[in-house]
Every structure is written in structure tokens, then in C-alpha cells.
Write a protein that holds these residues in place. Structure first.
Motif, PDB file in Angstrom:
ATOM      1  N   VAL A  97       6.334  59.272 -48.693  1.00  0.00           N
ATOM      2  CA  VAL A  97       5.458  58.227 -47.271  1.00  0.00           C
ATOM      3  C   VAL A  97       5.444  56.423 -48.073  1.00  0.00           C
ATOM      4  CG1 VAL A  97       4.334  56.657 -46.039  1.00  0.00           C
ATOM      5  CG2 VAL A  97       5.354  59.424 -45.409  1.00  0.00           C
ATOM      6  N   GLY A  98       5.437  55.089 -48.066  1.00  0.00           N
ATOM      7  CA  GLY A  98       5.229  53.937 -48.656  1.00  0.00           C
ATOM      8  C   GLY A  98       5.287  53.993 -50.396  1.00  0.00           C
ATOM      9  N   TYR A 107       4.826  55.511 -60.312  1.00  0.00           N
ATOM     10  CA  TYR A 107       5.938  56.797 -59.933  1.00  0.00           C
ATOM     11  C   TYR A 107       5.847  56.334 -58.513  1.00  0.00           C
ATOM     12  CZ  TYR A 107       6.260  61.905 -59.307  1.00  0.00           C
ATOM     13  OH  TYR A 107       7.162  62.582 -59.396  1.00  0.00           O
ATOM     14  N   TYR A 108       5.747  55.650 -57.886  1.00  0.00           N
ATOM     15  CA  TYR A 108       6.487  55.235 -56.485  1.00  0.00           C
ATOM     16  C   TYR A 108       7.650  54.569 -56.713  1.00  0.00           C
ATOM     17  CZ  TYR A 108       2.882  57.490 -53.644  1.00  0.00           C
ATOM     18  OH  TYR A 108       2.002  57.689 -52.463  1.00  0.00           O
ATOM     19  N   VAL A 109       7.259  53.727 -57.723  1.00  0.00           N
ATOM     20  CA  VAL A 109       8.795  52.567 -58.278  1.00  0.00           C
ATOM     21  C   VAL A 109      10.015  53.742 -58.995  1.00  0.00           C
ATOM     22  CG1 VAL A 109       9.746  50.948 -59.422  1.00  0.00           C
ATOM     23  CG2 VAL A 109       7.349  50.853 -58.919  1.00  0.00           C
ATOM     24  N   ILE A 153      -9.695  58.170 -56.275  1.00  0.00           N
ATOM     25  CA  ILE A 153      -8.752  56.636 -55.782  1.00  0.00           C
ATOM     26  C   ILE A 153      -9.618  56.850 -54.126  1.00  0.00           C
ATOM     27  CG2 ILE A 153      -7.390  55.849 -57.631  1.00  0.00           C
ATOM     28  CD1 ILE A 153      -5.233  57.220 -55.475  1.00  0.00           C
ATOM     29  N   ASP A 154     -10.002  55.386 -54.054  1.00  0.00           N
ATOM     30  CA  ASP A 154      -9.831  55.440 -52.185  1.00  0.00           C
ATOM     31  C   ASP A 154      -9.317  54.798 -51.470  1.00  0.00           C
ATOM     32  OD1 ASP A 154     -11.965  54.635 -50.608  1.00  0.00           O
ATOM     33  OD2 ASP A 154     -13.011  53.133 -50.878  1.00  0.00           O
ATOM     34  N   VAL A 155      -9.243  55.674 -51.329  1.00  0.00           N
ATOM     35  CA  VAL A 155      -7.345  55.086 -50.651  1.00  0.00           C
ATOM     36  C   VAL A 155      -7.238  56.640 -49.134  1.00  0.00           C
ATOM     37  CG1 VAL A 155      -5.723  54.291 -52.511  1.00  0.00           C
ATOM     38  CG2 VAL A 155      -6.105  57.058 -51.548  1.00  0.00           C
ATOM     39  N   PRO A 156      -6.815  55.556 -48.120  1.00  0.00           N
ATOM     40  CA  PRO A 156      -6.463  55.770 -46.452  1.00  0.00           C
ATOM     41  C   PRO A 156      -4.993  57.153 -46.907  1.00  0.00           C
ATOM     42  CG  PRO A 156      -6.438  54.018 -46.381  1.00  0.00           C
ATOM     43  CD  PRO A 156      -6.674  54.186 -47.450  1.00  0.00           C
ATOM     44  N   ILE A 157      -5.023  58.587 -46.296  1.00  0.00           N
ATOM     45  CA  ILE A 157      -3.944  59.293 -46.242  1.00  0.00           C
ATOM     46  C   ILE A 157      -4.221  60.084 -44.809  1.00  0.00           C
ATOM     47  CG2 ILE A 157      -3.936  59.947 -48.733  1.00  0.00           C
ATOM     48  CD1 ILE A 157      -5.019  62.127 -48.285  1.00  0.00           C
ATOM     49  N   GLN A 158      -2.905  60.252 -45.131  1.00  0.00           N
ATOM     50  CA  GLN A 158      -2.560  61.258 -43.714  1.00  0.00           C
ATOM     51  C   GLN A 158      -1.627  62.321 -44.122  1.00  0.00           C
ATOM     52  OE1 GLN A 158      -2.246  59.123 -39.303  1.00  0.00           O
ATOM     53  NE2 GLN A 158      -0.953  60.573 -38.783  1.00  0.00           N
ATOM     54  N   PRO A 159      -2.763  63.448 -44.461  1.00  0.00           N
ATOM     55  CA  PRO A 159      -1.901  64.303 -45.570  1.00  0.00           C
ATOM     56  C   PRO A 159      -1.512  65.166 -44.239  1.00  0.00           C
ATOM     57  CG  PRO A 159      -4.510  64.788 -45.185  1.00  0.00           C
ATOM     58  CD  PRO A 159      -4.300  63.525 -44.603  1.00  0.00           C
ATOM     59  N   VAL A 160      -0.591  66.199 -44.618  1.00  0.00           N
ATOM     60  CA  VAL A 160       0.587  67.798 -44.295  1.00  0.00           C
ATOM     61  C   VAL A 160       0.962  68.121 -45.093  1.00  0.00           C
ATOM     62  CG1 VAL A 160       2.733  66.599 -44.606  1.00  0.00           C
ATOM     63  CG2 VAL A 160       2.725  67.519 -42.422  1.00  0.00           C
ATOM     64  N   ALA A 161       0.641  69.179 -44.038  1.00  0.00           N
ATOM     65  CA  ALA A 161       0.831  70.736 -44.476  1.00  0.00           C
ATOM     66  C   ALA A 161       2.507  70.991 -45.782  1.00  0.00           C
ATOM     67  CB  ALA A 161       0.328  71.637 -43.654  1.00  0.00           C
ATOM     68  N   SER A 162       1.857  71.874 -46.369  1.00  0.00           N
ATOM     69  CA  SER A 162       3.351  71.442 -47.192  1.00  0.00           C
ATOM     70  C   SER A 162       4.321  72.026 -46.330  1.00  0.00           C
ATOM     71  CB  SER A 162       2.943  72.110 -48.777  1.00  0.00           C
ATOM     72  OG  SER A 162       2.338  73.123 -48.757  1.00  0.00           O
ATOM     73  N   GLY A 219      -4.683  49.099 -49.305  1.00  0.00           N
ATOM     74  CA  GLY A 219      -4.600  48.001 -48.323  1.00  0.00           C
ATOM     75  C   GLY A 219      -3.762  49.677 -46.989  1.00  0.00           C
ATOM     76  N   GLY A 220      -3.628  50.747 -47.421  1.00  0.00           N
ATOM     77  CA  GLY A 220      -2.676  52.003 -46.284  1.00  0.00           C
ATOM     78  C   GLY A 220      -1.384  52.094 -46.551  1.00  0.00           C
ATOM     79  N   SER A 221      -0.700  51.638 -47.720  1.00  0.00           N
ATOM     80  CA  SER A 221       0.584  51.932 -47.519  1.00  0.00           C
ATOM     81  C   SER A 221       1.046  53.362 -48.054  1.00  0.00           C
ATOM     82  CB  SER A 221       1.409  51.513 -49.568  1.00  0.00           C
ATOM     83  OG  SER A 221       1.122  51.338 -50.471  1.00  0.00           O
ATOM     84  N   MET A 222      -0.046  54.788 -48.456  1.00  0.00           N
ATOM     85  CA  MET A 222       0.142  55.698 -48.430  1.00  0.00           C
ATOM     86  C   MET A 222       0.522  56.385 -46.649  1.00  0.00           C
ATOM     87  SD  MET A 222      -2.229  56.619 -51.128  1.00  0.00           S
ATOM     88  CE  MET A 222      -1.397  58.027 -51.322  1.00  0.00           C
ATOM     89  N   LEU A 223      -0.154  55.471 -45.477  1.00  0.00           N
ATOM     90  CA  LEU A 223       0.330  55.859 -44.227  1.00  0.00           C
ATOM     91  C   LEU A 223       1.473  55.974 -43.410  1.00  0.00           C
ATOM     92  CD1 LEU A 223      -3.543  54.614 -42.723  1.00  0.00           C
ATOM     93  CD2 LEU A 223      -2.955  56.151 -43.672  1.00  0.00           C
ATOM     94  N   PRO A 224       1.505  56.903 -42.988  1.00  0.00           N
ATOM     95  CA  PRO A 224       3.000  56.678 -42.069  1.00  0.00           C
ATOM     96  C   PRO A 224       3.372  55.452 -40.923  1.00  0.00           C
ATOM     97  CG  PRO A 224       1.424  58.140 -41.271  1.00  0.00           C
ATOM     98  CD  PRO A 224       0.645  57.892 -42.130  1.00  0.00           C
ATOM     99  N   GLY A 225       4.409  54.885 -40.666  1.00  0.00           N
ATOM    100  CA  GLY A 225       4.401  54.165 -39.023  1.00  0.00           C
ATOM    101  C   GLY A 225       4.474  54.995 -38.042  1.00  0.00           C
TER     102      GLY A 225
END
Length: 245
Positions: A97-98, A107-109, A153-162, A219-225
């Protein structure tokens, strides 16, 4: 159904194999440990004989943008060409996501390139983008640790069970009407806070220092829509079960 899993021995791949076999699917594991080099196309078409779906959960050997991009493009092209030659109808690739919102993280690129190469080369391409796994806090703790200090790194995330990621990959591979999907866990967290809570649970004497992240991630790019599928337990509930060990 006969399913091939590229990256079958990793965290997600091993769970995909287990879930698919529990559902009585025949599984072909594609990994170095099973005798396959996905950077070399020789033998892949034969390995995919009678396979109906390929699940690609390969991971790059480095986070460097150039190396990771080269790896993912090669793997996606080799798998895609072999799958086309073998008559495979569906290819499901795991992404993050993101990735399309983080041009400042190499790595995201590279993962965007992975998606694009899969769509270009593979039959019936479907992309599953997942948020960070619950294991991510523990991985970051170790990857960034120097003696008794770890820098996160100081980031917001919304983790999920693998396991939820693995289960949905199998669903998409076996569904007639699968489509691109985003997946996340039920609760937003802060990565630095998760690592600190994990250190406290383990009773370790480690200082967790927050460091700046790429601006897109901070800024929140790792968070889901809003359209992401939400599955599985909260990180706190998952870690309480002892799975984090």
C-alpha cells in the motif's frame, strides 16, 4: 487447482503454501531452496506445466532502488513469459500500500516497477497491495539496532496479520473474478510506538529513537485508502497471542 508460489519459503510464501495445501490445492514452490533461480528463465515454463495460477511474493535482495528494480523486473518478466508459455490463466503479485505515493523512497519505486512488469508480462495479472505486516515492528527493531539503541522512522501505519495477506492471495488466485485489492489491518498505529511497546513486552533494555522518514511516508502514504479491505486482529491482540515470537 495447481498453484505455483514464487518466493515459497519466505514469511508470506510459506503461509501461502500451507493455506493452499490445506484447501487441497497442488502447490509448486519456486525458490532457491527448491532449486529455482527466478533470475534465470531456464526451466520455469516446464515447472509451470498444468499450473492454473501463479502467486508472486518474491522480495528484493536489497532496498537500493536500482538493484531492487532490476531484480523485480527480471523476476516478473521471467515468471510472466514462462506462465504465458505454460498457459497459466492468473498471476497474483504481492505489493505494498502506498507504493505509488512514495516517489521519495527507492524500494517503493522498485515495487511500482514490479507491478508494471507483472501487468506487462504475466497472464491475468492481479495486484494485492498490503500494509505492513504485524511482524514489521520486530523486523525494524532488529534491522536498525546498534547495540542497545534502535532508530525507527516516525511514521503512521495500519499493520495487518501476515496470515490474512497469505489467505487473500490464495483467494485471489482461485477466484474467477479477482481484481486489484488493497488490504490493511483494523487499527492505525505509530511505528515508533509499536517498537517501544514491543521492547517493553520483551523486557529488553533498548532505547528506541525516532528518526525522520521520507516526507511521503511521514505524511501518511503507508496508510490505506477508504476502499481497502480490512481484515484480521489489531497488532495489540496479535502480539498478545505470542505470535510475535
Amino acid at each position: 487447482m495447481k498453484i505455483a508460489v514464487a518466493g515459497s519459503t519466505g514469511l508470506i510464501g510459506s503461509q501461502v503454501v500451507a493455506i493452499a495445501e490445506q484447501q487441497d490445492h497442488e502447490v509448486v514452490g519456486l525458490a532457491r531452496e527448491t532449486g529455482f533461480d527466478l533470475l534465470a528463465p531456464e526451466g520455469l515454463t516446464k515447472a509451470l506445466e498444468d499450473v492454473e495460477a501463479v502467486i508472486d511474493v518474491t522480495q528484493g535482495p536489497a532496498i537500493d532502488e536500482s538493484q531492487a528494480t532490476s531484480f523485480f523486473r527480471s523476476v516478473a518478466t521471467n515468471l510472466g513469459d514462462a506462465a504465458t508459455g505454460a498457459g497459466v490463466r492468473r498471476t497474483v503479485v504481492l505489493s505494498i500500500v502506498g507504493v505509488d505515493k512514495s516517489p521519495d523512497y527507492g524500494y517503493y519505486v522498485a515495487k511500482v516497477a514490479h507491478e508494471e512488469a507483472t501487468r506487462s508480462a504475466a497472464p491475468g495479472a492481479v495486484v494485492l497491495r498490503a500494509t505492513q505486516f504485524h511482524e514489521f515492528a520486530g523486523q525494524m527493531l532488529e534491522w536498525n539496532r546498534e547495540q542497545d539503541v534502535t532508530r525507527i522512522i516516525d511514521v503512521p501505519i495500519q499493520p495487518v496479520a501476515s496470515r490474512e495477506v497469505a489467505a487473500l492471495l490464495v483467494e485471489l488466485a482461485t477466484s474467477e473474478d479477482a481484481r486489484d485489492t488493497d488490504l490493511a489491518g483494523p487499527q492505525q498505529e505509530n511505528l515508533v510506538d509499536l517498537v517501544r511497546r514491543l521492547v517493553e513486552r520483551r523486557g529488553e533494555q533498548i532505547t528506541v529513537q525516532a528518526v525522520d522518514a521520507p516526507p511521503s511516508m511521514a505524511g501518511g502514504s503507508m496508510l490505506p485508502g477508504p476502499d481497502a479491505e480490512i481484515r484480521g486482529p489489531r497488532w495489540e491482540d496479535w502480539v498478545a497471542t505470542g505470535e510475535a515470537r
